[in-house]
Design a protein around this motif. Sequence first.
Motif, PDB file in Angstrom:
ATOM      1  N   UNK A  56       0.856  -1.184   0.000  1.00 14.44           N
ATOM      2  CA  UNK A  56       0.000   0.000   0.000  1.00 14.44           C
ATOM      3  C   UNK A  56       0.897   1.241   0.000  1.00 14.44           C
ATOM      4  N   UNK A  57       0.359   2.334  -0.521  1.00 16.40           N
ATOM      5  CA  UNK A  57       1.164   3.551  -0.643  1.00 16.40           C
ATOM      6  C   UNK A  57       0.436   4.710   0.038  1.00 16.40           C
TER       7      UNK A  57
ATOM      8  N   UNK B 243      -2.493   9.865  -8.834  1.00 23.34           N
ATOM      9  CA  UNK B 243      -1.493   8.792  -8.918  1.00 23.34           C
ATOM     10  C   UNK B 243      -2.039   7.458  -8.419  1.00 23.34           C
ATOM     11  N   UNK B 244      -3.210   7.471  -7.793  1.00 25.78           N
ATOM     12  CA  UNK B 244      -3.825   6.224  -7.353  1.00 25.78           C
ATOM     13  C   UNK B 244      -3.298   5.679  -6.043  1.00 25.78           C
TER      14      UNK B 244
ATOM     15  N   UNK C   5       6.239  14.235 -11.090  1.00 15.45           N
ATOM     16  CA  UNK C   5       7.266  13.423 -11.745  1.00 15.45           C
ATOM     17  C   UNK C   5       8.023  12.572 -10.728  1.00 15.45           C
ATOM     18  N   UNK C   6       8.366  13.147  -9.591  1.00 20.46           N
ATOM     19  CA  UNK C   6       9.056  12.383  -8.545  1.00 20.46           C
ATOM     20  C   UNK C   6       8.164  11.278  -7.994  1.00 20.46           C
ATOM     21  N   UNK C   7       6.884  11.585  -7.835  1.00 25.10           N
ATOM     22  CA  UNK C   7       5.954  10.568  -7.346  1.00 25.10           C
ATOM     23  C   UNK C   7       5.816   9.433  -8.353  1.00 25.10           C
ATOM     24  N   UNK C   8       5.743   9.773  -9.634  1.00 20.26           N
ATOM     25  CA  UNK C   8       5.642   8.751 -10.678  1.00 20.26           C
ATOM     26  C   UNK C   8       6.854   7.824 -10.652  1.00 20.26           C
ATOM     27  N   UNK C   9       8.052   8.410 -10.521  1.00 19.58           N
ATOM     28  CA  UNK C   9       9.272   7.599 -10.470  1.00 19.58           C
ATOM     29  C   UNK C   9       9.282   6.712  -9.229  1.00 19.58           C
TER      30      UNK C   9
ATOM     31  N   UNK D 272       6.658   5.546  -7.565  1.00 22.54           N
ATOM     32  CA  UNK D 272       5.678   4.474  -7.729  1.00 22.54           C
ATOM     33  C   UNK D 272       6.165   3.413  -8.712  1.00 22.54           C
ATOM     34  N   UNK D 273       6.870   3.825  -9.744  1.00 25.18           N
ATOM     35  CA  UNK D 273       7.399   2.864 -10.706  1.00 25.18           C
ATOM     36  C   UNK D 273       8.367   1.889 -10.041  1.00 25.18           C
ATOM     37  N   UNK D 274       9.156   2.356  -9.100  1.00 25.72           N
ATOM     38  CA  UNK D 274      10.088   1.483  -8.381  1.00 25.72           C
ATOM     39  C   UNK D 274       9.342   0.467  -7.526  1.00 25.72           C
TER      40      UNK D 274
END
Length: 219
Positions: A6-7, A24-25, A207-211, A213-215
């Motif tokens: 969970x985030x 970002x969900x 952009x930082x949040x997207x990166x 979450x991708x990790x």
Amino acid sequence: MNQRPKIKICCITNKSDLRIALDAGVDALGFVSKMPSGPGVISDLEIKELIRFVPKTITSFLLTSLTDPWQIISQIEYCGTNAAQLCNYVGIEDLHEIRSSLPDIKIMNVVHVNTYDDIALAKQYALNGDFLLLDSGKPKADIQILGGSGIPHNWNISAEIVERVKIPVWLAGGLNAENVKEAIGKVKPYGIDVCSGVRKNGALDAAMLKEFLEQIIKQ
């Protein structure tokens, strides 16, 4: 592939932060009330106003440094969150009082991980709440640090706590896109909590949040 943790995005301070996080969900949001130190603090009134725009499906945490149970109960009722993150150490009997008065509110006790002695403390708090959050604060410092330090703690201790308790454990403390994958692999938490690691100049950065979450998704 294992289900992702969970985030939770903490230190939500305004509608822009809120919109970026929701778009970002993420699963949960943290709203920081008065603290002795640290980032992201807003007034109870500001928290109450922002909560109006949070979907009921999202877990909304009021972060409080209060320790008196009746003050905590009053603050939660006023702010309108559906969960409370108790950043300071609250007495066990007082936790029972909060639970009795607010049975529908999820309670997350924070354990500031500094030494292996904190494992026993975590086990005790795990019997008296819905979640644990393992953070890097210094509650015994002259000016207390109760979160938002931006500094990782000893993940070996955190991993041992996760193994020993029977409730969901969230991991916080200096997490960012560079280290979150390693942290998840070592600790295996139920959830990840981030504040400074997805912010630029204090503002939540898409952009930082997207990166970040991708990790997590790569796990």
